[in-house]
Write a protein that holds these residues in place. Structure first.
Motif, short mmCIF file in Angstrom:
data_model
loop_
_atom_site.label_atom_id
_atom_site.label_comp_id
_atom_site.label_asym_id
_atom_site.label_seq_id
_atom_site.Cartn_x
_atom_site.Cartn_y
_atom_site.Cartn_z
N ILE A 51 -4.66 -13.82 3.48
CA ILE A 51 -4.90 -12.41 3.77
C ILE A 51 -4.85 -12.11 5.25
N LEU A 52 -4.64 -10.84 5.54
CA LEU A 52 -4.73 -10.36 6.92
C LEU A 52 -6.14 -9.86 7.19
N PRO A 53 -6.59 -9.92 8.44
CA PRO A 53 -7.94 -9.40 8.77
C PRO A 53 -8.08 -7.92 8.44
N GLU A 54 -6.97 -7.20 8.39
CA GLU A 54 -6.99 -5.76 8.10
C GLU A 54 -6.97 -5.45 6.61
N LEU A 55 -7.12 -6.46 5.77
CA LEU A 55 -7.05 -6.27 4.32
C LEU A 55 -7.93 -5.12 3.85
N THR A 56 -7.37 -4.30 2.97
CA THR A 56 -8.13 -3.30 2.24
C THR A 56 -7.92 -3.62 0.76
N TYR A 57 -9.02 -3.90 0.07
CA TYR A 57 -8.99 -4.42 -1.30
C TYR A 57 -9.69 -3.42 -2.21
N VAL A 118 -11.69 -8.28 -18.01
CA VAL A 118 -11.15 -7.24 -17.13
C VAL A 118 -9.67 -7.10 -17.45
N THR A 119 -9.23 -5.87 -17.67
CA THR A 119 -7.82 -5.58 -17.91
C THR A 119 -7.39 -4.52 -16.91
N LEU A 120 -6.52 -4.90 -15.98
CA LEU A 120 -6.14 -4.02 -14.88
C LEU A 120 -4.64 -4.03 -14.64
N ASP A 121 -4.18 -2.99 -13.99
CA ASP A 121 -2.85 -2.97 -13.40
C ASP A 121 -3.07 -3.02 -11.89
N ILE A 122 -2.31 -3.88 -11.23
CA ILE A 122 -2.55 -4.19 -9.82
C ILE A 122 -1.33 -3.85 -8.98
N LEU A 123 -1.60 -3.34 -7.78
CA LEU A 123 -0.59 -3.16 -6.75
C LEU A 123 -1.02 -4.00 -5.55
N LEU A 124 -0.16 -4.93 -5.13
CA LEU A 124 -0.40 -5.74 -3.95
C LEU A 124 0.64 -5.37 -2.89
N VAL A 125 0.22 -5.28 -1.65
CA VAL A 125 1.13 -5.06 -0.53
C VAL A 125 1.02 -6.26 0.40
N TRP A 126 2.13 -6.96 0.54
CA TRP A 126 2.20 -8.15 1.39
C TRP A 126 3.01 -7.81 2.64
N SER A 127 2.63 -8.39 3.76
CA SER A 127 3.32 -8.17 5.02
C SER A 127 3.80 -9.52 5.56
N LYS A 128 5.04 -9.54 6.03
CA LYS A 128 5.59 -10.79 6.57
C LYS A 128 5.22 -10.88 8.04
N ILE A 129 4.45 -11.91 8.36
CA ILE A 129 4.03 -12.18 9.73
C ILE A 129 4.68 -13.50 10.13
N LYS A 130 5.63 -13.42 11.04
CA LYS A 130 6.47 -14.58 11.38
C LYS A 130 7.14 -15.07 10.11
N LYS A 131 6.83 -16.26 9.63
CA LYS A 131 7.47 -16.77 8.41
C LYS A 131 6.56 -16.68 7.19
N ASP A 132 5.32 -16.24 7.38
CA ASP A 132 4.34 -16.22 6.29
C ASP A 132 4.15 -14.81 5.75
N LEU A 136 -2.00 -7.54 2.67
CA LEU A 136 -2.51 -6.45 3.49
C LEU A 136 -3.34 -5.47 2.67
N ALA A 137 -2.93 -5.24 1.42
CA ALA A 137 -3.64 -4.26 0.60
C ALA A 137 -3.52 -4.62 -0.88
N ARG A 138 -4.55 -4.22 -1.61
CA ARG A 138 -4.58 -4.41 -3.06
C ARG A 138 -5.28 -3.21 -3.66
N GLN A 139 -4.72 -2.67 -4.74
CA GLN A 139 -5.37 -1.59 -5.47
C GLN A 139 -5.27 -1.88 -6.95
N ALA A 140 -6.39 -1.72 -7.63
CA ALA A 140 -6.45 -1.94 -9.07
C ALA A 140 -6.75 -0.62 -9.77
N VAL A 141 -6.16 -0.47 -10.96
CA VAL A 141 -6.50 0.64 -11.84
C VAL A 141 -6.74 0.05 -13.22
N LYS A 142 -7.63 0.67 -13.95
CA LYS A 142 -7.94 0.18 -15.30
C LYS A 142 -6.73 0.36 -16.20
#
Length: 147
Positions: A51-57, A118-132, A136-142
């Motif tokens: 994760i990034l330090p700026e993660l919003t979950y 728990v049954t959810l639909d998930i959105l993940l946002v990943w950011s490429k930092i150098k090669k990794d 950055l963000a995750r949002q769940a909805v029921k």
């Protein structure tokens, strides 16, 4: 001759760029799997490495954790995932950002709560930092049912 050389170079550039996108999708898929396993284990160093330090979950109930709260809840077992199954995963890469959507079905044993499902639909946002790739963000909805 020059036209053939230019055509050949262009062809190899297209293959190289396409190969990188496919490789990045594989890397994102692997990162999402590492995140799934780290969320089950509650291993602090594994979680922090993804994760990034700026993660919003964002949780389906509306609460939003920052990076510290996200890790602390899993390490302390305040949020305890016994199992996590992911299905219908889709990865889309736009520049240095990856959008991952999937269905998330889990069994939980959260500290102080009755075990549950728990049954959810998930959105993940990943950011490429150098090669990794880092989350950055995750949002769940029921979700209504397991897909």
């Amino acid at each position: 001759m020059l036209k053939k050389l230019i055509f050949a170079m262009s062809f190899f550039m297209v293959l190289t760029i396409s190969g990188q996108k496919i490789n990045d999708k594989d890397v994102i898929t692997a990162a999402a799997e590492k995140l799934r396993l780290a969320m089950i284990s509650g291993d602090k160093s594994s979680l922090e490495s993804l994760i990034l330090p700026e993660l919003t979950y964002g949780h389906s109930g509306g609460h939003i954790d920052d990076a510290t709260e996200f890790v602390e809840k899993l390490v302390s077992k305040k949020s305890d995932f016994v199992t996590i199954d992911i299905t219908n995963q889709n990865v889309q890469i736009v520049g240095n950002t990856a959008i991952v959507r999937h269905h998330f079905y889990a069994t939980t044993a959260d500290m102080g709560k009755t075990p549950g499902d728990v049954t959810l639909d998930i959105l993940l946002v990943w950011s490429k930092i150098k090669k990794d790739w880092k989350l950055l963000a995750r949002q769940a909805v029921k979700a209504e049912k397991k897909k």
